[in-house]
Design a protein around this motif. Structure first.
Motif, short mmCIF file in Angstrom:
data_model
loop_
_atom_site.label_atom_id
_atom_site.label_comp_id
_atom_site.label_asym_id
_atom_site.label_seq_id
_atom_site.Cartn_x
_atom_site.Cartn_y
_atom_site.Cartn_z
N PRO A 73 0.82 -1.22 0.00
CA PRO A 73 0.00 0.00 0.00
C PRO A 73 0.85 1.27 0.00
CG PRO A 73 -0.07 -1.05 2.16
CD PRO A 73 0.58 -2.02 1.22
N ALA A 74 2.04 1.24 0.61
CA ALA A 74 2.88 2.44 0.63
C ALA A 74 3.20 2.88 -0.80
CB ALA A 74 4.18 2.19 1.40
N LEU A 75 3.63 1.94 -1.64
CA LEU A 75 3.99 2.31 -3.01
C LEU A 75 2.75 2.64 -3.85
CD1 LEU A 75 6.89 -0.21 -3.77
CD2 LEU A 75 7.06 2.20 -3.17
N LEU A 76 1.64 1.95 -3.58
CA LEU A 76 0.40 2.26 -4.33
C LEU A 76 -0.06 3.68 -4.02
CD1 LEU A 76 -1.72 -1.01 -3.93
CD2 LEU A 76 -0.72 -0.12 -6.05
N LEU A 77 -0.01 4.04 -2.72
CA LEU A 77 -0.57 5.34 -2.33
C LEU A 77 0.42 6.48 -2.57
CD1 LEU A 77 -2.52 4.33 0.90
CD2 LEU A 77 -3.38 4.65 -1.43
N LEU A 78 1.71 6.17 -2.63
CA LEU A 78 2.69 7.23 -2.90
C LEU A 78 2.70 7.62 -4.38
CD1 LEU A 78 5.75 6.27 -0.67
CD2 LEU A 78 4.30 8.28 -0.43
N GLY A 79 2.16 6.76 -5.25
CA GLY A 79 2.20 7.15 -6.66
C GLY A 79 1.81 6.06 -7.62
N ASN A 80 0.86 5.18 -7.21
CA ASN A 80 0.34 4.17 -8.12
C ASN A 80 1.43 3.22 -8.62
OD1 ASN A 80 -2.24 3.51 -8.97
ND2 ASN A 80 -2.55 5.49 -9.97
N LYS A 81 2.37 2.90 -7.74
CA LYS A 81 3.47 2.03 -8.13
C LYS A 81 3.24 0.63 -7.58
CE LYS A 81 5.79 5.69 -9.63
NZ LYS A 81 4.72 6.70 -9.89
N HIS A 82 3.48 -0.36 -8.44
CA HIS A 82 3.28 -1.75 -8.02
C HIS A 82 4.61 -2.33 -7.57
CE1 HIS A 82 -0.89 -2.59 -9.84
NE2 HIS A 82 -0.73 -1.30 -9.67
N PHE A 83 4.62 -2.78 -6.29
CA PHE A 83 5.84 -3.30 -5.67
C PHE A 83 6.34 -4.55 -6.39
CE2 PHE A 83 7.19 -6.29 -2.14
CZ PHE A 83 8.49 -5.86 -2.10
N GLY A 84 7.60 -4.51 -6.81
CA GLY A 84 8.20 -5.66 -7.46
C GLY A 84 9.64 -5.34 -7.81
N GLY A 143 7.57 -13.69 -14.96
CA GLY A 143 6.91 -12.38 -14.91
C GLY A 143 6.93 -11.75 -13.53
N GLY A 144 7.83 -12.19 -12.66
CA GLY A 144 7.92 -11.59 -11.33
C GLY A 144 8.65 -12.50 -10.37
N CYS A 145 9.00 -11.96 -9.23
CA CYS A 145 9.74 -12.75 -8.25
C CYS A 145 8.91 -12.87 -6.97
CB CYS A 145 11.11 -12.13 -7.96
SG CYS A 145 11.04 -10.46 -7.28
N THR A 150 2.98 -8.92 -3.95
CA THR A 150 2.02 -8.04 -4.64
C THR A 150 0.90 -8.83 -5.29
OG1 THR A 150 3.83 -6.52 -5.09
CG2 THR A 150 1.80 -6.19 -6.34
N GLY A 151 1.26 -9.86 -6.04
CA GLY A 151 0.26 -10.63 -6.78
C GLY A 151 -0.75 -11.28 -5.85
#
Lengths: 164, 190
Positions: free
Chosen positions: B26-37, B147-149, B156-157
């Motif tokens: 949520p920190a990255l989502l709310l700071l700027g719509n960024k998906h943690f990965g 497609g991700g780690c 995130t997923g």
């Protein structure tokens, strides 16, 4: 501006889950907040020994609950957070709506997942710990990181020949 | 204050670390719509340094610079932990694992990774080369193929209840279990 939108579409269609979903552009110093989150995250990684090869070996031998506890509780907190954001339509600090994308299934998640699992148990590090370990002074891990970048490059080069 | 420093230097339990890592989403989502990965950064580094006309690396990596800044923060977090918050005691290792590792000549638990495998001199041995260079290659190739780690899929997923991420996470575990229990004993014996 148009090209930026197209590029984002391109990253998305090529299966990166984790991208910038914001349509806004900011000056460079707006990125400092991600640096701060990264620093806190890195400290947690090292202090909880998530970057330790020993902890990963214990996890894959069912000798310790630690890593299961870390990942399990992280997922629970993540699920609740995402649910709250959706339920109350919580906006970003810039007032944008948070964007969620449905992830498409492809066979790469199976083949790639198995290959990454093999590598994870050997190195005791997924990509995040690689960066944190380098920070703790384990300079040889730079070689491991470069090898991981090479692996990503080789995947990109032969992507169209691999089953998905 | 000294007591606090003492306390914070000890290894942190899972119920402190796990929720903090979960809050990154949520920190990255709310700071700027960024998906943690994190593994996406390996792709960004390829796109930045050696795109070589490969379509997979033809995109505007500058738009994803936030993520490169984020991992730069992780490196700095590692520096700060080792510098200010380091635990002076050796790593506590499960007794069964310690006796297994002793059979492979791995007895130094002073650091988070065993120097008998992960150190510059070991890079010139078959075991060290295979584990560092071979293992690193599998991590980079496998995460991008999937497609991700662990962060992109497992944290995130799963947080977003994406079932393909559950498939990927199960495969990470299956691959890891097979390596640690069936293949790694041979590699460690080299």
């Amino acid at each position: 501006m148009q090209s930026t939108v197209d590029t984002d579409f391109e990253v998305r269609t090529q299966d990166t889950v984790c991208v910038n979903e914001s349509q806004l552009t900011h000056k460079w110093y707006h990125n400092i907040k991600y640096l701060v989150v990264g620093i806190l995250f890195g400290i947690v990684f090292v202090k909880a020994e998530i970057v330790s090869w020993f902890r990963i070996q214990e996890m894959f031998r069912f000798q310790s609950f630690h890593m299961y506890g870390v990942i399990g509780s992280a997922v629970v907190v993540g699920i609740i957070s995402v649910w709250l954001i959706r339920r109350f339509n919580i906006k970003t600090i810039y007032g944008e709506s948070v964007v969620f994308h449905k992830k498409q299934f492809n066979k790469g998640q199976i083949y790639g997942g198995l290959l990454f699992g093999l590598g994870w148990a050997v190195t005791g590090a997924c990509p995040g710990p690689l960066f944190a370990q380098i920070g703790t002074g384990a300079t040889v891990i730079i070689i491991m990181l470069l090898s991981a970048v090479a692996g990503t490059w080789v995947y990109g080069r032969f992507r169209d020949k691999l089953p998905h | 204050m000294n007591q606090f420093i003492e306390w914070i230097r000890q290894p942190w339990p899972w119920y402190v670390a796990g929720p903090l890592i979960g809050l990154t989403v949520p920190a990255l989502l709310l700071l700027g719509n960024k998906h943690f990965g994190i593994s996406a950064n390996l792709r960004h580094i390829c796109a930045m340094c050696l795109p070589a006309n490969i379509p997979f690396f033809q995109y505007n990596w500058r738009r994803e610079a936030w993520n490169l800044v984020f991992v730069a923060g992780i490196v700095l977090g590692g520096v700060l932990s080792a510098w200010l918050l380091a635990n002076p005691a050796p790593v506590q290792v499960d007794a069964a694992l310690a006796s297994e590792l002793a059979g492979y000549g791995i007895t130094n638990f002073d650091r988070l990774t065993p120097p008998e495998i992960f150190s510059w001199p070991q890079l010139f041995t078959a075991r060290g080369l295979l584990m560092m260079v071979g293992g690193g290659f599998l991590v980079g190739f496998g995460t991008r193929y999937a497609g991700g780690c662990t962060s992109g899929h497992a944290i995130t997923g799963l947080s977003m209840l994406q079932w393909p991420s559950l498939v990927a996470t199960v495969c990470f575990m299956v691959g890891g279990l097979a390596m640690a229990n069936l293949i790694l004993p041979f590699i460690l014996s080299l």
